[in-house]
Design an enzyme around this catalytic site. Structure first.
Site, PDB file in Angstrom:
ATOM      1  N   HIS A  99       0.854  -1.198   0.000  1.00 44.20           N
ATOM      2  CA  HIS A  99       0.000   0.000   0.000  1.00 44.20           C
ATOM      3  C   HIS A  99       0.881   1.236   0.000  1.00 44.20           C
ATOM      4  O   HIS A  99       1.845   1.323   0.764  1.00 44.20           O
ATOM      5  CB  HIS A  99      -0.907   0.029   1.236  1.00 44.20           C
ATOM      6  CG  HIS A  99      -1.597   1.350   1.428  1.00 44.20           C
ATOM      7  ND1 HIS A  99      -1.377   2.157   2.526  1.00 44.20           N
ATOM      8  CD2 HIS A  99      -2.483   2.022   0.633  1.00 44.20           C
ATOM      9  CE1 HIS A  99      -2.109   3.258   2.409  1.00 44.20           C
ATOM     10  NE2 HIS A  99      -2.784   3.195   1.283  1.00 44.20           N
ATOM     11  N   SER A 100       0.579   2.193  -0.876  1.00 43.18           N
ATOM     12  CA  SER A 100       1.263   3.491  -0.884  1.00 43.18           C
ATOM     13  C   SER A 100       2.775   3.315  -1.037  1.00 43.18           C
ATOM     14  O   SER A 100       3.243   2.778  -2.035  1.00 43.18           O
ATOM     15  CB  SER A 100       0.888   4.262   0.384  1.00 43.18           C
ATOM     16  OG  SER A 100       1.299   5.598   0.323  1.00 43.18           O
ATOM     17  N   MET A 101       3.571   3.709  -0.028  1.00 47.41           N
ATOM     18  CA  MET A 101       5.011   3.495  -0.083  1.00 47.41           C
ATOM     19  C   MET A 101       5.334   2.025  -0.310  1.00 47.41           C
ATOM     20  O   MET A 101       6.278   1.692  -1.032  1.00 47.41           O
ATOM     21  CB  MET A 101       5.671   3.983   1.206  1.00 47.41           C
ATOM     22  CG  MET A 101       7.182   3.765   1.277  1.00 47.41           C
ATOM     23  SD  MET A 101       7.897   4.257   2.863  1.00 47.41           S
ATOM     24  CE  MET A 101       7.328   2.901   3.913  1.00 47.41           C
ATOM     25  N   GLY A 103       3.617  -0.007  -2.067  1.00 45.05           N
ATOM     26  CA  GLY A 103       3.411  -0.250  -3.483  1.00 45.05           C
ATOM     27  C   GLY A 103       4.595   0.222  -4.307  1.00 45.05           C
ATOM     28  O   GLY A 103       4.995  -0.419  -5.286  1.00 45.05           O
TER      29      GLY A 103
END
Length: 286
Positions: A99-101, A103
């Site tokens: 998720h986010s970072m 990803g």
């Protein structure tokens, strides 16, 4: 519903904590949370993944894991930790859920080490914040200046965990519901002076000393040759960058799903839909 248990890894230079869902024998998956979050980011979707052995990490400086020495954090340092954990688990090949970072780290690893990756699922995170080459000296100066000032700063202390949750809701770089914030905050606090403060390493708040150019970032995504699934939030952080979204649309090798919701949609109302998409993707890998 599959329950989780805690796990710890004693790596050469750091202790890493994490949460595990599923049993050995399932698809080996390493879960990577976002910046300033922790392994609890997968508390809603982790139990919904079938035939998956998910080891969700507290990346260095986050959650219950140790902090790195002075000098700041980088995406490639975090990626190297992921590989060390995979080696410790004896996983020659594995999948990623980020998720986010997390990803972004998944994109970097997928683009560089396809021989280690079975595939990767990413939630509202693919490419890092980029910079122009001519801005590099000033960016480095900002990092040095902030590093020097860090010694004089003190973490806030809250007299209740509920107030820490309120601070997380109001102070985040992206909107987050109170329920989602509460799940992350529970793992991110420690006792301090009769109250509560963040476990997070203050160095994580420093500006990056170096930023990849947009061309660098795109090169990692274009180099991905393993199966990849990207869940984008229509009100998430990536949706704020039209040029980035336009480029993502051109990536025919990345399976993309767009959902209504904010950056932490996997911890909010859309969590069941996110879980279904990712579970289906992982079943194709298994």
């Amino acid at each position: 519903m599959v329950s989780s248990h805690e796990i710890r890894f004693t790596l050469p230079s750091i202790e890493i904590a994490g949460k595990v869902w599923g049993e050995p024998g399932g698809l080996p998956v390493i879960g990577l949370h976002g910046w300033l979050d922790n392994a609890a980011t997968f508390d809603l979707i982790g139990p919904q993944l079938s035939k998956v052995h998910l080891v969700a990490l507290d990346l260095p400086g986050h959650g219950l894991s140790d902090h790195l020495p002075a000098g700041g954090y980088s995406l490639w340092q975090q990626a190297a930790t992921v590989l060390q954990v995979a080696n410790d688990l004896g996983w020659k090949r594995f999948a990623l859920l980020g998720h986010s970072m997390g990803g972004i780290i998944s994109c970097i690893l997928s683009g560089t080490l396809p021989q280690r990756l079975i595939g990767a699922a990413m939630i509202d995170g693919l490419l890092p914040v980029t910079g122009e080459a001519q801005d590099a000296p000033r960016q480095m100066a900002r990092f040095f200046e902030a590093s020097q000032a860090l010694a004089g700063k003190r973490k806030p202390v809250y007299d209740s965990a509920d107030k820490a949750v309120s601070a997380r809701v109001l102070g985040g770089t992206s909107s987050i519901s109170r329920g989602a914030a509460a799940m992350l905050v529970e793992r991110g606090l420690m006792p301090e002076q009769g109250g509560w403060t963040w476990r997070t390493d203050p160095q994580l708040m420093l500006p990056s000393p170096v930023r990849l150019t947009f061309e660098h970032a795109i090169a990692f995504a274009e180099a991905i040759s393993t199966p990849t699934c990207l869940v984008l939030a229509n009100q998430g952080v990536m949706a704020k960058h039209p040029l980035l979204m336009e480029r993502i649309d051109s990536f025919g090798h990345i399976q993309t799903h767009r959902l209504e919701g904010g950056h932490h949609l996997h911890l909010e109302e859309q969590a069941p839909i996110v879980a279904t998409i990712i579970d289906s993707f992982f079943q194709t890998l298994a």
